[in-house]
Write an enzyme that holds these catalytic residues in place. Structure first.
Site, PDB file in Angstrom:
ATOM      1  N   PRO A 188       1.065  -3.128   6.135  1.00  0.00           N
ATOM      2  CA  PRO A 188       0.790  -1.835   5.520  1.00  0.00           C
ATOM      3  C   PRO A 188       0.954  -0.736   6.561  1.00  0.00           C
ATOM      4  O   PRO A 188       0.366  -0.805   7.634  1.00  0.00           O
ATOM      5  CB  PRO A 188      -0.684  -1.952   5.091  1.00  0.00           C
ATOM      6  CG  PRO A 188      -1.263  -3.037   5.939  1.00  0.00           C
ATOM      7  CD  PRO A 188      -0.151  -3.921   6.383  1.00  0.00           C
TER       8      PRO A 188
ATOM      9  N   CYS B 289      -6.834  -0.060  12.095  1.00  0.00           N
ATOM     10  CA  CYS B 289      -6.163   1.221  12.354  1.00  0.00           C
ATOM     11  C   CYS B 289      -6.798   1.922  13.547  1.00  0.00           C
ATOM     12  O   CYS B 289      -8.004   2.182  13.560  1.00  0.00           O
ATOM     13  CB  CYS B 289      -6.239   2.122  11.124  1.00  0.00           C
ATOM     14  SG  CYS B 289      -5.389   3.697  11.412  1.00  0.00           S
TER      15      CYS B 289
END
Length: 330
Positions: free
Chosen positions: A19, A103
């Site tokens: 992603p 992230c």
């Protein structure tokens, strides 16, 4: 032996599309699927955005039948909001839910989400448990080795998240402090795979950018599959090339310029279908230089592509590119 996530059969040694924010939207996922990605994820979606019904977050829930199996990835810092977001995302009909604990960017990590949770394993475990309990779908997690070199705690993370019910774990071989710099270290990923307590699939991520490296690291680090991110941007052929090398031990020839143009056109068409004409053309601009990377004297065409305002203009320039470079393989 097939790799399974819950009841999802991914075949032997699957290749996953990572992603990536502003990259792995449905048009990009389409061309990666066409080129052999076994499983894909949406761009990561803010739990707060889903709860507030923010248009951008809701749009990211769009998934299509041809993409399956596909996971929706969410991130957030509030446990109750992550639970609510999971319920909302489940209604969009994905095959699995994924939580982003990897992230590293400031806007995410400094707000207590993404890789920030690596600093609070108890909260990470509680959040994961809440997500698992909020959906009937299998839940997976993507994370990093730790916050920094002094806190590489992913070994503990793997055990504790498995204990609360996750069905697979993807590990990026860097700490948060490293961001995307330096070389990914997969040795800790191998240690987790060798841990007799770990029964779920373990996927490696970070620096897979060639078929040879994929084959070498498959043997060296003993993972169940690999997630490919940056190497696929503008080069969805990486999936088919890696698979071909696994099968034959030989390199597949790179795409011709005609193939690059064809896939670029497909990406553009899908972009317009999903985003509308104006936005579809505009947002495609970030991809042109990647699709034609390595082609000599391409700058003039790139400049024209990123300033072209109509679909006809773009198509005409792509036809010119194909004609000029048709004999060239790069």
């Amino acid at each position: 032996m097939s790799v399974r996530i819950g009841n999802i059969d991914l075949g032997e040694f699957p290749l996953l599309l990572a992603p990536m924010e502003d990259v792995s939207d449905p048009p990009f996922r389409y061309v990666c699927k066409q080129n052999g990605a076994d499983m894909m994820y949406t761009e990561f979606i803010s739990s707060e955005g889903l709860i507030r019904d923010a248009a951008k977050s809701i749009k990211k829930l769009d998934i299509f039948e041809y993409e399956r199996p596909i996971g929706i990835q969410i991130f957030g810092s509030d446990i109750e909001h992550m639970r609510e977001a999971t319920e909302i995302a489940t209604q969009a009909g994905p095959d699995l839910m994924d939580i982003n604990y990897g992230c590293p960017v400031k806007q995410v990590a400094c707000r207590g989400a993404g890789a920030s949770l690596l600093q609070d394993i108890d909260k990470m475990v509680a959040m994961t448990k809440a997500v698992v309990e909020a959906t009937h779908l299998p839940v997976t997690v993507k994370t990093r080795l730790g916050w920094n070199d002094d806190t590489k705690n992913v070994y503990e993370v793997a055990e504790r998240l498995q204990d609360v019910g996750i069905k697979a774990l993807t590990i990026h071989g860097r700490t948060r402090a490293q961001m995307y710099k330096g070389v990914a270290d997969w040795s800790l990923i191998r240690d987790i795979k060798r841990n007799p307590r770990i029964q779920i699939p373990i996927f490696g991520n970070g620096d897979i950018d060639s078929p040879q490296k994929a084959a070498n690291w498959r043997l060296e680090y003993e993972v169940d599959g690999m997630m490919i991110g940056r190497a696929s941007i503008g080069y969805p052929w990486i999936f088919r090339e890696v698979k071909h090398f696994f099968r034959t031990g030989e390199f597949l020839e790179g795409p011709t310029v005609a193939e690059r143009v064809e896939v670029c056109r497909t990406h553009l068409e899908k972009s317009i279908e999903w985003k509308g004409l104006k936005t579809g053309i505009f947002e495609m601009r970030r991809h042109y230089s990647n699709y034609f990377k390595g082609i000599n004297h391409f700058k003039e065409y790139r400049m024209r592509l990123v300033t072209a305002a109509t679909l006809d203009e773009v198509q005409d320039i792509l036809s010119e590119v194909e004609l000029k470079y048709s004999a060239e393989v790069v």
